[in-house]
Write a protein that holds these residues in place. Structure first.
Motif, PDB file in Angstrom:
ATOM      1  N   GLU A  96       0.830  -1.212   0.000  1.00 18.92           N
ATOM      2  CA  GLU A  96       0.000   0.000   0.000  1.00 18.92           C
ATOM      3  C   GLU A  96       0.859   1.253   0.000  1.00 18.92           C
ATOM      4  O   GLU A  96       0.531   2.244  -0.658  1.00 18.92           O
ATOM      5  CB  GLU A  96      -0.944  -0.011   1.204  1.00 18.92           C
ATOM      6  CG  GLU A  96      -2.019  -1.081   1.135  1.00 18.92           C
ATOM      7  CD  GLU A  96      -2.829  -1.013  -0.154  1.00 18.92           C
ATOM      8  OE1 GLU A  96      -3.268   0.100  -0.514  1.00 18.92           O
ATOM      9  OE2 GLU A  96      -3.019  -2.065  -0.791  1.00 18.92           O
ATOM     10  N   ARG A  97       1.969   1.213   0.739  1.00 19.55           N
ATOM     11  CA  ARG A  97       2.873   2.361   0.753  1.00 19.55           C
ATOM     12  C   ARG A  97       3.475   2.594  -0.625  1.00 19.55           C
ATOM     13  O   ARG A  97       3.581   3.730  -1.090  1.00 19.55           O
ATOM     14  CB  ARG A  97       3.993   2.146   1.771  1.00 19.55           C
ATOM     15  CG  ARG A  97       4.793   3.401   2.070  1.00 19.55           C
ATOM     16  CD  ARG A  97       6.038   3.087   2.856  1.00 19.55           C
ATOM     17  NE  ARG A  97       7.113   2.609   1.978  1.00 19.55           N
ATOM     18  CZ  ARG A  97       8.243   2.073   2.410  1.00 19.55           C
ATOM     19  NH1 ARG A  97       8.426   1.875   3.705  1.00 19.55           N
ATOM     20  NH2 ARG A  97       9.181   1.697   1.572  1.00 19.55           N
ATOM     21  N   LYS A  98       3.857   1.508  -1.290  1.00 22.76           N
ATOM     22  CA  LYS A  98       4.425   1.616  -2.633  1.00 22.76           C
ATOM     23  C   LYS A  98       3.403   2.165  -3.621  1.00 22.76           C
ATOM     24  O   LYS A  98       3.737   2.981  -4.492  1.00 22.76           O
ATOM     25  CB  LYS A  98       4.928   0.247  -3.101  1.00 22.76           C
ATOM     26  CG  LYS A  98       6.273  -0.160  -2.531  1.00 22.76           C
ATOM     27  CD  LYS A  98       7.375   0.719  -3.107  1.00 22.76           C
ATOM     28  CE  LYS A  98       8.741   0.254  -2.720  1.00 22.76           C
ATOM     29  NZ  LYS A  98       9.817   1.095  -3.301  1.00 22.76           N
ATOM     30  N   LYS A  99       2.161   1.738  -3.489  1.00 23.08           N
ATOM     31  CA  LYS A  99       1.103   2.254  -4.363  1.00 23.08           C
ATOM     32  C   LYS A  99       0.915   3.751  -4.127  1.00 23.08           C
ATOM     33  O   LYS A  99       0.739   4.520  -5.081  1.00 23.08           O
ATOM     34  CB  LYS A  99      -0.207   1.509  -4.094  1.00 23.08           C
ATOM     35  CG  LYS A  99      -0.250   0.093  -4.634  1.00 23.08           C
ATOM     36  CD  LYS A  99      -1.597  -0.550  -4.342  1.00 23.08           C
ATOM     37  CE  LYS A  99      -1.668  -1.965  -4.887  1.00 23.08           C
ATOM     38  NZ  LYS A  99      -2.965  -2.621  -4.559  1.00 23.08           N
ATOM     39  N   GLU A 101       3.160   5.840  -2.996  1.00 26.44           N
ATOM     40  CA  GLU A 101       4.335   6.531  -3.539  1.00 26.44           C
ATOM     41  C   GLU A 101       4.231   6.677  -5.051  1.00 26.44           C
ATOM     42  O   GLU A 101       4.578   7.718  -5.611  1.00 26.44           O
ATOM     43  CB  GLU A 101       5.600   5.770  -3.175  1.00 26.44           C
ATOM     44  CG  GLU A 101       5.969   5.843  -1.695  1.00 26.44           C
ATOM     45  CD  GLU A 101       7.149   4.961  -1.342  1.00 26.44           C
ATOM     46  OE1 GLU A 101       7.608   4.196  -2.232  1.00 26.44           O
ATOM     47  OE2 GLU A 101       7.627   5.024  -0.200  1.00 26.44           O
ATOM     48  N   LEU A 102       3.760   5.609  -5.713  1.00 27.68           N
ATOM     49  CA  LEU A 102       3.609   5.653  -7.172  1.00 27.68           C
ATOM     50  C   LEU A 102       2.551   6.673  -7.568  1.00 27.68           C
ATOM     51  O   LEU A 102       2.754   7.459  -8.498  1.00 27.68           O
ATOM     52  CB  LEU A 102       3.238   4.270  -7.705  1.00 27.68           C
ATOM     53  CG  LEU A 102       2.972   4.173  -9.215  1.00 27.68           C
ATOM     54  CD1 LEU A 102       4.199   4.596 -10.006  1.00 27.68           C
ATOM     55  CD2 LEU A 102       2.553   2.758  -9.600  1.00 27.68           C
ATOM     56  N   ASN A 103       1.414   6.671  -6.856  1.00 21.58           N
ATOM     57  CA  ASN A 103       0.349   7.629  -7.161  1.00 21.58           C
ATOM     58  C   ASN A 103       0.821   9.062  -6.951  1.00 21.58           C
ATOM     59  O   ASN A 103       0.473   9.957  -7.723  1.00 21.58           O
ATOM     60  CB  ASN A 103      -0.880   7.346  -6.292  1.00 21.58           C
ATOM     61  CG  ASN A 103      -1.605   6.074  -6.689  1.00 21.58           C
ATOM     62  OD1 ASN A 103      -1.503   5.627  -7.836  1.00 21.58           O
ATOM     63  ND2 ASN A 103      -2.320   5.473  -5.761  1.00 21.58           N
ATOM     64  N   LEU A 104       1.619   9.271  -5.892  1.00 24.50           N
ATOM     65  CA  LEU A 104       2.156  10.602  -5.633  1.00 24.50           C
ATOM     66  C   LEU A 104       3.099  11.023  -6.751  1.00 24.50           C
ATOM     67  O   LEU A 104       3.053  12.165  -7.222  1.00 24.50           O
ATOM     68  CB  LEU A 104       2.894  10.619  -4.295  1.00 24.50           C
ATOM     69  CG  LEU A 104       3.559  11.944  -3.908  1.00 24.50           C
ATOM     70  CD1 LEU A 104       2.526  13.060  -3.804  1.00 24.50           C
ATOM     71  CD2 LEU A 104       4.322  11.799  -2.598  1.00 24.50           C
TER      72      LEU A 104
END
Length: 198
Positions: A96-99, A101-104
Motif C-alpha cells: 500500500e505504501r508503494k502504491k 508513492e507511485l500515485n504521488l
C-alpha cells in the motif's frame, strides 16, 4: 549456494499466500523474489552469514501468482558459541505504501506537465514569500530566467507601493483560503509595470 527456508511463522505464510509449511520449508527463498532483485537479495542474505545486518525492499512473487512489495530486515543468528548458523529475516508488506508513492509520483509528474505547459504565468512561493518554483510562462512574462527567480523573493517582483499597499494575504493563504485580485508586477530591465491577477 541455495538460500533455503528453515521456518516461517503464520504471518509469513499469509504473506506468501500459503496456508501450510509444505512446499515452503526447505525450498529456496529466492523462488519468492522477483528475478530482477534476486542477486541483491542473495547478497544481503550472504552478508548476514558473514555477521552483517541489513535491509532491502523487494517484490515478492506469492504462491498464488500475485505480487506484493515487501521490506525485509535481516540479522545474523548465532549459536551459544557466537557462530552464525542461520539468518533471521523480519518481513512486512509495504504494498500500500508503494502504491501511494507511485500515485504521488504520477500526480507530481502530471502537476509538473500542467505547470510547464500552462500559458498562464505560475509562481509558487512559501509563507515568507521566497520563490520555490516558476514555469516558463512566468519567465516569458517577467523577463527573468527560472534560475534567477529561484533565488528571488516575491516582493522583488513588485513595485514598492504594491509591497506596502497591496500586501500578500499570507495568513489567509495558510488557512486554505484562495485570494484573487489585481496586482502590478515589475518586468526585468523595464520601466513600466505589467498588470496580472493573483
Amino acid at each position: 549456494e541455495e538460500i533455503r527456508l528453515l521456518d516461517v511463522n503464520k504471518g509469513g505464510l499469509q504473506m506468501m499466500d500459503s496456508d501450510r509449511l509444505e512446499g515452503i520449508i526447505g525450498h529456496s527463498f529466492l523462488e519468492l523474489v522477483d528475478p530482477r532483485q534476486q542477486k541483491q537479495t542473495a547478497r544481503l542474505v550472504k552478508d548476514a552469514f558473514k555477521g552483517k545486518s541489513g535491509a532491502l525492499e523487494f517484490e515478492m512473487l506469492t504462491k498464488k501468482g500475485s505480487r506484493r512489495w515487501c521490506e525485509m530486515s535481516i540479522v545474523p543468528f548465532r549459536n551459544t558459541e557466537k557462530v552464525v548458523v542461520s539468518a533471521l529475516a523480519v518481513t512486512r508488506d509495504i504494498t500500500e505504501r508503494k502504491k501511494a508513492e507511485l500515485n504521488l509520483k504520477l500526480s507530481e509528474e502530471k502537476y509538473r506537465m500542467l505547470v510547464e505547459q500552462a500559458a498562464d504565468a505560475i509562481v509558487l512561493f512559501d509563507a515568507t514569500g521566497q520563490l520555490l518554483d516558476t514555469n516558463p510562462s512566468a519567465s516569458l512574462l517577467l523577463g527573468y530566467s527560472q534560475e534567477e527567480m529561484a533565488i528571488m523573493h516575491f516582493g522583488q517582483l513588485l513595485p514598492a507601493d504594491e509591497v506596502t499597499g497591496n500586501a500578500l494575504h499570507i495568513d489567509e493563504l495558510n488557512s486554505g483560503v484562495s485570494t484573487v485580485g489585481i496586482r502590478r508586477m515589475k518586468r526585468k530591465r523595464m520601466q513600466y509595470f505589467i498588470v496580472v491577477t493573483v
